[in-house]
Scaffold this active site. Structure first.
Site, PDB file in Angstrom:
ATOM      1  N   LYS A 145       9.701   4.399   7.859  1.00  0.00           N
ATOM      2  CA  LYS A 145       9.812   3.983   9.393  1.00  0.00           C
ATOM      3  C   LYS A 145      11.435   3.503   9.705  1.00  0.00           C
ATOM      4  O   LYS A 145      11.584   3.200  10.627  1.00  0.00           O
ATOM      5  CB  LYS A 145       9.194   2.728   9.702  1.00  0.00           C
ATOM      6  CG  LYS A 145       7.479   3.086   9.519  1.00  0.00           C
ATOM      7  CD  LYS A 145       7.170   4.109  10.511  1.00  0.00           C
ATOM      8  CE  LYS A 145       5.527   4.546  10.425  1.00  0.00           C
ATOM      9  NZ  LYS A 145       5.155   5.697  11.230  1.00  0.00           N
ATOM     10  N   ARG A 204       1.590  -2.213   1.343  1.00  0.00           N
ATOM     11  CA  ARG A 204       2.106  -2.028   0.129  1.00  0.00           C
ATOM     12  C   ARG A 204       3.289  -3.259  -0.317  1.00  0.00           C
ATOM     13  O   ARG A 204       3.679  -4.138   0.666  1.00  0.00           O
ATOM     14  CB  ARG A 204       3.133  -0.686   0.220  1.00  0.00           C
ATOM     15  CG  ARG A 204       2.358   0.355   0.969  1.00  0.00           C
ATOM     16  CD  ARG A 204       3.173   1.364   1.423  1.00  0.00           C
ATOM     17  NE  ARG A 204       2.525   2.674   1.744  1.00  0.00           N
ATOM     18  CZ  ARG A 204       2.309   2.867   2.976  1.00  0.00           C
ATOM     19  NH1 ARG A 204       2.558   2.001   3.887  1.00  0.00           N
ATOM     20  NH2 ARG A 204       1.721   3.930   3.356  1.00  0.00           N
ATOM     21  N   HIS A 231      -0.782  -1.575  -5.348  1.00  0.00           N
ATOM     22  CA  HIS A 231      -1.116  -0.282  -4.568  1.00  0.00           C
ATOM     23  C   HIS A 231      -2.749   0.138  -5.298  1.00  0.00           C
ATOM     24  O   HIS A 231      -3.457   0.756  -4.316  1.00  0.00           O
ATOM     25  CB  HIS A 231      -0.112   0.751  -5.216  1.00  0.00           C
ATOM     26  CG  HIS A 231      -0.397   1.771  -4.158  1.00  0.00           C
ATOM     27  ND1 HIS A 231       0.535   1.711  -2.894  1.00  0.00           N
ATOM     28  CD2 HIS A 231      -0.519   3.178  -4.024  1.00  0.00           C
ATOM     29  CE1 HIS A 231       0.511   2.911  -2.209  1.00  0.00           C
ATOM     30  NE2 HIS A 231      -0.162   3.579  -2.896  1.00  0.00           N
ATOM     31  N   ARG A 287      -4.437  -1.681  -2.585  1.00  0.00           N
ATOM     32  CA  ARG A 287      -4.592  -1.097  -1.374  1.00  0.00           C
ATOM     33  C   ARG A 287      -5.419   0.126  -1.532  1.00  0.00           C
ATOM     34  O   ARG A 287      -6.128   0.254  -0.359  1.00  0.00           O
ATOM     35  CB  ARG A 287      -3.263  -0.548  -1.174  1.00  0.00           C
ATOM     36  CG  ARG A 287      -2.861   0.585  -0.005  1.00  0.00           C
ATOM     37  CD  ARG A 287      -1.597   0.866   0.186  1.00  0.00           C
ATOM     38  NE  ARG A 287      -1.322   1.919   0.938  1.00  0.00           N
ATOM     39  CZ  ARG A 287      -1.271   2.159   2.321  1.00  0.00           C
ATOM     40  NH1 ARG A 287      -1.429   0.942   2.962  1.00  0.00           N
ATOM     41  NH2 ARG A 287      -1.084   3.515   2.957  1.00  0.00           N
ATOM     42  N   HIS A 339      -1.375   5.907   6.930  1.00  0.00           N
ATOM     43  CA  HIS A 339      -0.984   7.075   6.244  1.00  0.00           C
ATOM     44  C   HIS A 339      -0.386   8.146   7.538  1.00  0.00           C
ATOM     45  O   HIS A 339      -1.121   8.032   8.583  1.00  0.00           O
ATOM     46  CB  HIS A 339      -2.094   7.848   5.646  1.00  0.00           C
ATOM     47  CG  HIS A 339      -2.339   7.360   4.344  1.00  0.00           C
ATOM     48  ND1 HIS A 339      -3.517   6.630   4.103  1.00  0.00           N
ATOM     49  CD2 HIS A 339      -1.539   7.034   3.151  1.00  0.00           C
ATOM     50  CE1 HIS A 339      -3.272   6.314   2.704  1.00  0.00           C
ATOM     51  NE2 HIS A 339      -2.198   6.411   2.155  1.00  0.00           N
ATOM     52  N   TYR A 383      -9.142  10.263  -0.117  1.00  0.00           N
ATOM     53  CA  TYR A 383      -9.908   8.875  -0.393  1.00  0.00           C
ATOM     54  C   TYR A 383     -11.465   9.150  -0.415  1.00  0.00           C
ATOM     55  O   TYR A 383     -12.055   8.824  -1.118  1.00  0.00           O
ATOM     56  CB  TYR A 383      -9.407   7.816   0.309  1.00  0.00           C
ATOM     57  CG  TYR A 383      -7.948   7.216   0.100  1.00  0.00           C
ATOM     58  CD1 TYR A 383      -7.931   5.940  -0.607  1.00  0.00           C
ATOM     59  CD2 TYR A 383      -6.749   7.747   0.437  1.00  0.00           C
ATOM     60  CE1 TYR A 383      -6.967   5.363  -1.006  1.00  0.00           C
ATOM     61  CE2 TYR A 383      -5.533   7.041  -0.135  1.00  0.00           C
ATOM     62  CZ  TYR A 383      -5.823   6.008  -0.461  1.00  0.00           C
ATOM     63  OH  TYR A 383      -4.473   5.185  -0.969  1.00  0.00           O
TER      64      TYR A 383
END
Length: 330
Positions: A204, A178, A275, A278, A302, A311
């Protein structure tokens, strides 16, 4: 009976004279917004909360939020507070803001109220104020690897800017990073010997996770660091090269403009962003491993495998397949 030394007796008397909790007293009523902002680690989250709460108070009372104004709102009765926030929500919908934007602004208000409750200055909740339903990750297909290869081929790796941009583009694709994960990187986060990168992943906190790098990505990072003459470990890994801001940490907006500009130059008509790159990388990984969700989740990082399933559904166009199949029956 053991006698008490006069000095110890004096300390004991002074301690007994203190009011309970005196050392922990607050001089003033709490500044709820400052407490809320201070409770967040992400600088981006802090900025968004401040911006969204400012918008709320400007709409409701035509004033920017202050400590006293926030406390006045938090002291409202339940029905009054809910009515005020519902009125603001209706205003956002009337402005035709996206569902995600409406929800983000409501979330900022709810977080402020929750902080007020924790600090003992608010007795109501906003549970009755519901957010808008959002369909996440509607289009996750991105672009194929052949198109991204055209984008990355436009970068002149013989220049300093080219070395920097090439390394960024490789991280976006090879590791699906990201843009904020790239922005927050420091020189010490790259281990050239082990070919690893320590990143602050989404959600995180301050805990870093170590990612393995491809040979091409590791080589591109080493080339950029050497050419830019970066030596201190706490220096930003990617920096501005413009004369007036040379050496400043590169922003997420700068990375967005880099991707957008190169994709347009490569003739890609789809609206692209970091993104989207990504998305493209994750979809390509699913193609390469024949829909191995767990392996793809390791790549995408994820939290929920269900996100990877979305996806894969988009990749296979399952709805289109079913529509075509049922159409043939009539």
């Amino acid at each position: 009976m053991t006698s008490i030394h006069p000095e110890n007796l004096s300390v004991l008397e002074n301690s007994l004279a203190l009011a309970i909790g005196e050392d922990f007293s607050l001089e003033n009523d709490p500044d709820v917004i400052q407490q809320l902002i201070g409770d967040k680690r992400s600088e981006n989250t802090k900025r968004e909360y401040q911006k969204d709460l400012k918008d709320f108070f400007l709409f409701v009372v035509k004033k920017e939020p202050s400590r006293d104004l926030v406390l006045e709102f938090l002291h409202l009765e339940q029905r009054h507070a809910v009515a005020v926030v519902l009125k603001y929500k209706a205003h956002l919908i009337k402005k035709k803001l996206a569902e995600a934007t409406v929800n983000r602004r409501l979330s900022a208000i709810k977080s402020m109220v929750e902080m007020g409750r924790r600090l003992g200055v608010c007795n109501f909740s906003l549970d009755d104020v519901k957010g808008e339903r959002v369909e996440t990750y509607r289009d996750t297909t991105g672009i194929p690897a052949t198109d991204y290869a055209k984008v990355i081929a436009l970068v002149d790796q013989n220049t300093l800017k080219g070395k920097r941009d090439y390394a960024i583009l490789r991280l976006l694709w090879d590791n699906g990073l990201r843009r904020n994960e790239i922005v927050n990187l420091n020189v010490r986060d790259f281990n050239a010997k082990e070919k690893t990168l320590s990143i602050l992943g989404k959600g995180k906190g301050s805990q870093k996770e170590v990612l393995d790098l491809s040979d091409k990505t590791a080589s591109s990072l080493a080339s950029w660091i050497k050419a830019s003459k970066k030596k201190r470990g706490d220096d930003p890994l990617f920096t501005v090269l413009a004369y007036h801001k040379n050496g400043a940490r590169l922003t997420g907006e700068a990375i967005r403009r880099l991707v957008d500009g190169l994709c347009k130059q490569a003739g890609i008509t789809k609206k692209m962003s970091p993104h989207r790159v990504r998305h493209s990388a994750i979809t390509t990984v699913l193609d390469l491993n024949n829909g191995n969700y767990r392996a793809t989740q390791r790549f995408s990082r994820h939290a929920q495998v269900q996100t990877v399933l979305k996806y894969d559904d988009n990749r296979q166009r399952l709805q289109k397949q079913m529509s075509d199949s049922i159409s043939e029956l009539i």
